[in-house]
Structures are given as C-alpha cells and as structure tokens.
Scaffold this active site. Structure first.
Site, short mmCIF file in Angstrom:
data_model
loop_
_atom_site.label_atom_id
_atom_site.label_comp_id
_atom_site.label_asym_id
_atom_site.label_seq_id
_atom_site.Cartn_x
_atom_site.Cartn_y
_atom_site.Cartn_z
N CYS A 2 -8.30 -27.17 81.82
CA CYS A 2 -9.28 -28.23 81.60
C CYS A 2 -9.11 -28.83 80.22
O CYS A 2 -8.83 -28.13 79.24
CB CYS A 2 -10.70 -27.68 81.75
SG CYS A 2 -11.04 -26.96 83.38
N TRP A 74 -9.81 -28.37 86.08
CA TRP A 74 -9.10 -27.46 86.98
C TRP A 74 -10.18 -26.62 87.65
O TRP A 74 -10.91 -25.89 87.00
CB TRP A 74 -8.12 -26.59 86.19
CG TRP A 74 -7.25 -25.71 87.02
CD1 TRP A 74 -6.11 -26.07 87.69
CD2 TRP A 74 -7.42 -24.31 87.25
NE1 TRP A 74 -5.57 -24.97 88.33
CE2 TRP A 74 -6.35 -23.87 88.07
CE3 TRP A 74 -8.37 -23.38 86.85
CZ2 TRP A 74 -6.21 -22.56 88.49
CZ3 TRP A 74 -8.24 -22.07 87.26
CH2 TRP A 74 -7.18 -21.67 88.07
N ASN A 109 -15.38 -26.81 79.28
CA ASN A 109 -14.28 -25.90 79.64
C ASN A 109 -14.81 -24.48 79.59
O ASN A 109 -15.61 -24.14 78.70
CB ASN A 109 -13.12 -26.01 78.65
CG ASN A 109 -12.38 -27.32 78.75
OD1 ASN A 109 -12.62 -28.12 79.66
ND2 ASN A 109 -11.47 -27.56 77.82
N GLU A 505 6.01 -20.55 92.15
CA GLU A 505 5.20 -21.53 91.43
C GLU A 505 5.48 -22.96 91.88
O GLU A 505 4.56 -23.75 92.07
CB GLU A 505 5.46 -21.44 89.92
CG GLU A 505 4.76 -20.30 89.23
CD GLU A 505 5.05 -20.29 87.74
OE1 GLU A 505 4.10 -20.28 86.95
OE2 GLU A 505 6.23 -20.33 87.35
N HIS A 521 12.42 2.13 99.80
CA HIS A 521 11.09 2.72 99.89
C HIS A 521 10.07 1.75 100.46
O HIS A 521 8.88 1.88 100.20
CB HIS A 521 10.64 3.21 98.51
CG HIS A 521 11.48 4.33 97.97
ND1 HIS A 521 11.42 5.61 98.48
CD2 HIS A 521 12.42 4.34 96.99
CE1 HIS A 521 12.28 6.37 97.82
NE2 HIS A 521 12.90 5.62 96.91
N LYS A 620 -1.32 -25.39 83.06
CA LYS A 620 -0.37 -25.00 82.02
C LYS A 620 -0.96 -23.98 81.06
O LYS A 620 -0.37 -22.95 80.80
CB LYS A 620 0.08 -26.25 81.24
CG LYS A 620 1.11 -25.97 80.15
CD LYS A 620 2.39 -25.44 80.75
CE LYS A 620 3.43 -25.12 79.70
NZ LYS A 620 4.61 -24.48 80.29
#
Length: 625
Positions: A2, A74, A109, A505, A521, A620
C-alpha cells in the site's frame, strides 16, 4: 505494498498526488484513489484499475484542490472493489446508505487488529459502514472524537487502535491541514517549496522531483502539516524535532531501455549491481558493517564480531532463502552456529535467547513489517547485537539495527526479486568472511582467494546471462505445464527453493523444491512425464549423490532439466536436457546458479502472457503483517 501520498499547498496538488502513486505502482496494488478538499467539502475518485485510469477519472471529473490524500491499496480486509478502495470518508450518523460524505477523509497502511470491536461501538453510536475495511473504522472513529481540532481528534483515536498503521487524514472543516501518524508502518514528511507546502508519503520515492527535503518519522510519531509550518509529537505526546535530510530519491519510473520488462532489465543489471556492492572493498574488515552509524560507543563491528558466538538470521520470502544459503557459509567457513528463521513465525513461538547472538535481518526495502517486528522481538529478549543486510540506507531497518551492510542493487521495480537477492548473497558472504577473520578462522591467503573470486563475479554473471537463448528453449517446454519440481543439494537447496518461488510468483505454475535426497521420501510419487524436474547440479562433493537422485526421476518417466558445471559429466539425452554453466564457482556458486532460474521463470511467464512485473495478488514491499 500500500502507498500513501498527501499534500498541503496553495496550488493544485492533484497532479503531484497521482504522480506519487505512479512512482509507487511497482510495489503492487489492486485499487487506488485520491481525495481533496474542494469547494468547502470532500471530493474523491477511486478505481480498481491502474493509476493511469484514475488520472483520466480525475481529469474528467475536474477534481482539484490544494489539500489532499492519495493511496494505492493491496487488499487485506475486503475484496479489491471500489467501495473498499481508499481514501475513505466518514459518513454522517444515521446515514444508512453511506452516501453523504462526512467531514473526515483518511488513507491507511497497515492492519487494525481490534477493528471489529471498534466497528461495533461505532455502529451503536449510529455510524454506518459502506466497506469491509478496517480503515473505514478509523475514519468514523476520528469523526466521533472530532470537536473542532483534527490533531486532537486523531491523537485521541490513536490511543484506541491496536495494530500497525501509517495514516494521513484531513477534515473538510479545516482546509490546508493534514495529520499523519505511524506505528509499525513507514511514513515520511517532505518539506516543499520555500517551506510553504508540505507532503506526506509512505516512501520518499513518491516525492522524487517534488522535494528532496525529507523527515523520517519515528515509531509513534504524529505530524501536523499546514501551509508554511509543521510540528511533530512523539508517542508520549511530547513535541519533538526530527532532522531534515536531503534524500535523492530515484523515480520508480526508470527507463526500460532495450528490455521488455523491468524484471528482465533487473536480471541483466546483476553484474553491475554486484560490482557496485563490492566497490572499493580491498580487504574484509569489520568496519564494512558500520554503515548505519547507529552503534553505541564500544559497540562497533570489531568488538561485536569478537564477542558473538552464534548467528540468528531473520527474513521473509526470497531474503529468507538468501539467509538459508548463508547458513552453509557461516557454519562451513566461519564455523559459527547459525539459525535461520522465517520472520513472521519467529516472534510467535517460545525461543531461547542468547545475548551473545548476532541477529541478522535481511530485507530489500528495509520496511518489511514481519522482519521489523521480529527484530524488535529479538531485541526485547535481550539480544542487542543486531545487523541488517539492506538495500535502502534511509529505511527503518537500517535505523533500528546497530550495524548494517548496504547493498547497492539500486531501485528494484519488478515484484519478483532478482538483483536484490544476489547483492544480499554478496553481502552475506562478506559477513561470513568478516566473522571468520574475527574468530581467527580465515588466513590471509584464504581471504585473498575469496576476494579474488568475488571480484570476478560480475564477469562470471555476464557469462551466465549469455545462456539466455538456451533457457528460452526450456521456457517453451514449461509454458504449457501446470506443475514443476526443483531439486538441489547442500548450499544449492535454497537456490532450488528460490527457483520454485520465482516460477510460482510470475507464471502461476505450481512449483515445489526439495533437497534431492528427500525425493524418495514422498515427492517421487508426483513425478510423471508432465512434471518437469529442474536440477541444480554443480560439480561439488554431493554431485554423485545427486546423479543417483536424477536416475530415480528418469526411472519413473520424469523429464530432467539440469544446470550442470562443464566438468560434471552429465550429458543431454532423451529425457535429460542439460545447460552447462560457464565455470564452477565453489562456495559462491549459488550466485551463478540462481540466475538461470530467474531467466527460466521470466521467459516462461512471457510465453504464458502473465503480468511479469506485477503478478496477481502480490506486492513488492510487504508492510503489513
């Protein structure tokens, strides 16, 4: 993550607010908005598209004013939707539809942990909510406490908030005044032309080209900006002065040049970034780690390195994988016991503190909320020796640790970290050598050999980047896959983890990484001809073991994509695709082997048509918990 921009001026500041948001776009967001004081009331525009569309909306609706706030969001509380986008307005009590703007406009934020409790109390007073956000709670709370002085109302509201926040707020009844505050999230103030106009932002970069006179607010600070003046109080309410620093913030809108995306540009900037990070280093000395200048008398790096008997690394995401790699170096070269913790987990478990531990944080931005909180938790446990590997000299992390090594990666715009990682690894390797030297475990000839290898890194990285055409052919195979497996051993296991993370990503392909010995395994059950298996295969002591693991894959019909050293005697054949690295690089090999994995993720994403620089749902700089 943000972003906040705010301003008080006697000119139209909307272009400055929107430009500031554009400079912060690279951090990632899913909605944006701007609000101003205009015509004695509040006006705003909000969008779930890019800032460019917000600008068109502002121009179409002729929104302008001399006092305003802006935000990129965000999503945390509430879906990415216009009604959840910032700025938020308070509403008049009894306004059930939430259509009549009240007197408070606010951006935020962070995360308010007691928002449900506060919302219930405000609803009981007649306030109605038009969003699902915790931010709207703050706007109504300030409104409920407002009695003619915005500063006092905000100050009172903050005492009732639990959680992290950076806020900027203004009131329609007090033009040319914005109040800002921070606790757990970054906020800076900018002093503008002739000291008459003032700004707030979550990052000095947002103010690049507007002012270079920056005040970094400390934890708990509250700031009041007006035309021609400003003042601050600390968390106790006492008036304080913070230094005004001249900061040459670089614009996020860097030129792409011949590159298609910022991520590609930043991958190819790694030789230069490593050279800059190592510039001027003629010998490994403890003083390299005193860049922050924060250490107390007698607490310089030389004394600290002599005294510590273990290392605790705290980091998140890609930086965590850098720390996992450094563990092999610190224990293998410096012979110092090292623990690596995911920062978001560390502070929520009972651990055994050791006052002689060197706590090392790794962060690109220096503002990562989880890592900052983990650092403060370690300090609260009595671990006073702290050091950060960080890319931003003015960040909160650098200010809060006693020692620092500043990488020189430059601005990294692509959300998926590339040059930040390799410069972190370079800094961590220097730290390893410095600790080894302080402990008497590094001879002069060994130091000289390691430094010679480090100085050759830019050339070695350039040779690896020349492999791009071969990696593009791999990417064509990966583009139509839905799953992938990455394998590594020893200090290349964290590099396999990083390769899988990069693919996830930006391509949205499900990818997992394992220490190759773990294959039998459990993960071997997933191997089919439709799951490519990427193998990091340097010619080291574990190579023969790794070859056996590769045969386990081939026996089940799996297809291997192998990054091998020239002398590793692994040949391309049916079901085995080999790219040969230019040279074997010993302990520094991870810095070379990670680059083809970055390129593989990048070119696969390009082939799939995803938004490389701004992948969905990601940010980011993660400044919320």
């Amino acid at each position: 993550m943000c972003g906040i921009v705010a301003a008080v001026s006697d000119r139209n500041i909307v272009p400055i607010l929107v430009q500031g948001l554009q400079r912060l776009e690279y951090r990632g967001y899913d909605s944006c908005g701007v609000a101003v004081h205009a015509g004695g009331g509040l006006r705003r525009a909000r969008s779930t598209a890019r800032v460019a569309e917000l600008l068109q909306q502002v121009e179409t609706e002729q929104i302008d004013g001399g006092t305003g706030i802006a935000h990129t969001r965000w999503a945390t509380h509430g879906a990415p939707a216009v009604h959840n986008a910032h700025p938020h307005f308070s509403h008049g009590r009894g306004d059930e539809a939430g259509q009549r703007p009240g007197r408070i406009a606010l951006v935020h934020n962070g995360i308010i942990e007691n928002h449900d409790e506060l919302r219930a109390g405000l609803q009981a007073k007649g306030y109605h909510f038009s969003s699902q956000t915790d931010t709207e709670v703050i706007a109504h709370l300030v409104d409920s406490l407002y009695e003619g002085d915005l500063f006092e109302a905000v100050q009172s509201a903050l005492t009732r908030l639990h959680g992290a926040y950076a806020i900027a707020v203004f009131c329609k009844d007090e033009p040319h005044r914005v109040i800002g505050a921070r606790a757990g999230s970054p906020l800076v103030m900018g002093v503008g032309q002739d000291g008459r106009e003032h700004f707030l932002a979550s990052d000095a970069m947002a103010l690049a080209g507007v002012t270079d006179q920056i005040v970094y607010l400390e934890e708990g600070d509250l700031v009041d900006i007006q035309l021609g003046r400003y003042w601050l109080v600390d968390r106790r309410g006492d008036a304080v002065q913070r230094p005004v620093r001249t900061v040459q913030a670089h614009s996020g809108a860097a030129e792409l040049g011949p590159y298609r995306h910022y991520m590609q540009k930043e991958i190819f900037e790694q030789p230069r970034a490593i050279a800059d990070t190592l510039d001027g280093i003629q010998a490994v000395v403890p003083e390299l780690f005193e860049a922050s200048g924060n250490h107390a008398p007698g607490e310089g790096a030389h004394r600290v390195f002599k005294e510590v008997d273990s290392v605790l690394i705290l980091a998140c995401g890609t930086s965590y994988y850098a720390g996992c790699t450094a563990k092999y170096w610190l224990e293998g070269i410096a012979r110092i016991p090292t623990q690596v913790e995911i920062a978001s987990e560390y502070r929520y478990r009972d651990s055994v503190p050791n006052p002689n531990t060197l706590v090392v944080t790794i962060t690109q931005s220096g503002e990562t909320a989880d890592t900052l909180a983990a650092l403060r938790h370690a300090q609260s446990l009595g671990m006073r020796h702290t050091l950060t590997i960080c890319n931003v000299s003015t960040s909160a992390m650098v200010r809060e640790t006693t020692l620092a090594y500043l990488t020189r990666a430059g601005v990294e715009i692509g959300v998926a970290s590339t040059k930040a990682l390799t410069t972190q690894l370079a800094g961590l390797f220097l730290l390893t050598l410095a600790l080894a030297q302080a402990k008497g475990r590094l001879t002069e000839s060994q130091e000289a050999a390691h430094l010679k290898a480090m100085r050759h890194l830019p050339a070695a990285l350039s040779a690896v980047l020349a492999l791009e055409p071969q990696i593009i052919s791999w990417a064509e195979d990966f583009a139509n896959k839905q799953n992938a497996l990455f394998l590594g051993r020893g200090l290349h296991y964290p590099i396999a983890l990083e390769g899988a993370l990069k693919l996830k990503e930006i391509t949205y392909i499900h990818a997992e990484a394992y220490a190759a010995g773990e294959l039998k395994h459990g993960p071997l059950a997933l191997v089919t001809s439709e799951m490519p298996v990427v193998t990091v295969a340097p010619n080291d002591a574990l190579l023969e073991k790794l070859k056996s693991n590769m045969q386990e894959v081939r026996a089940r019909g799996g297809v291997l994509y192998v990054l091998a050293d020239a002398d590793s005697r692994i040949e391309s054949q049916e079901g085995i695709h080999v790219i040969r690295m230019p040279e074997h690089y010993g302990p520094l090999s991870p810095l070379l082997h990670v680059v083809p994995l970055q390129l593989l993720a990048y070119h696969t994403a390009v082939a799939r048509g995803t938004d490389v620089d701004k992948p969905r749902n990601l940010a980011k700089s993660v400044t919320v918990e």
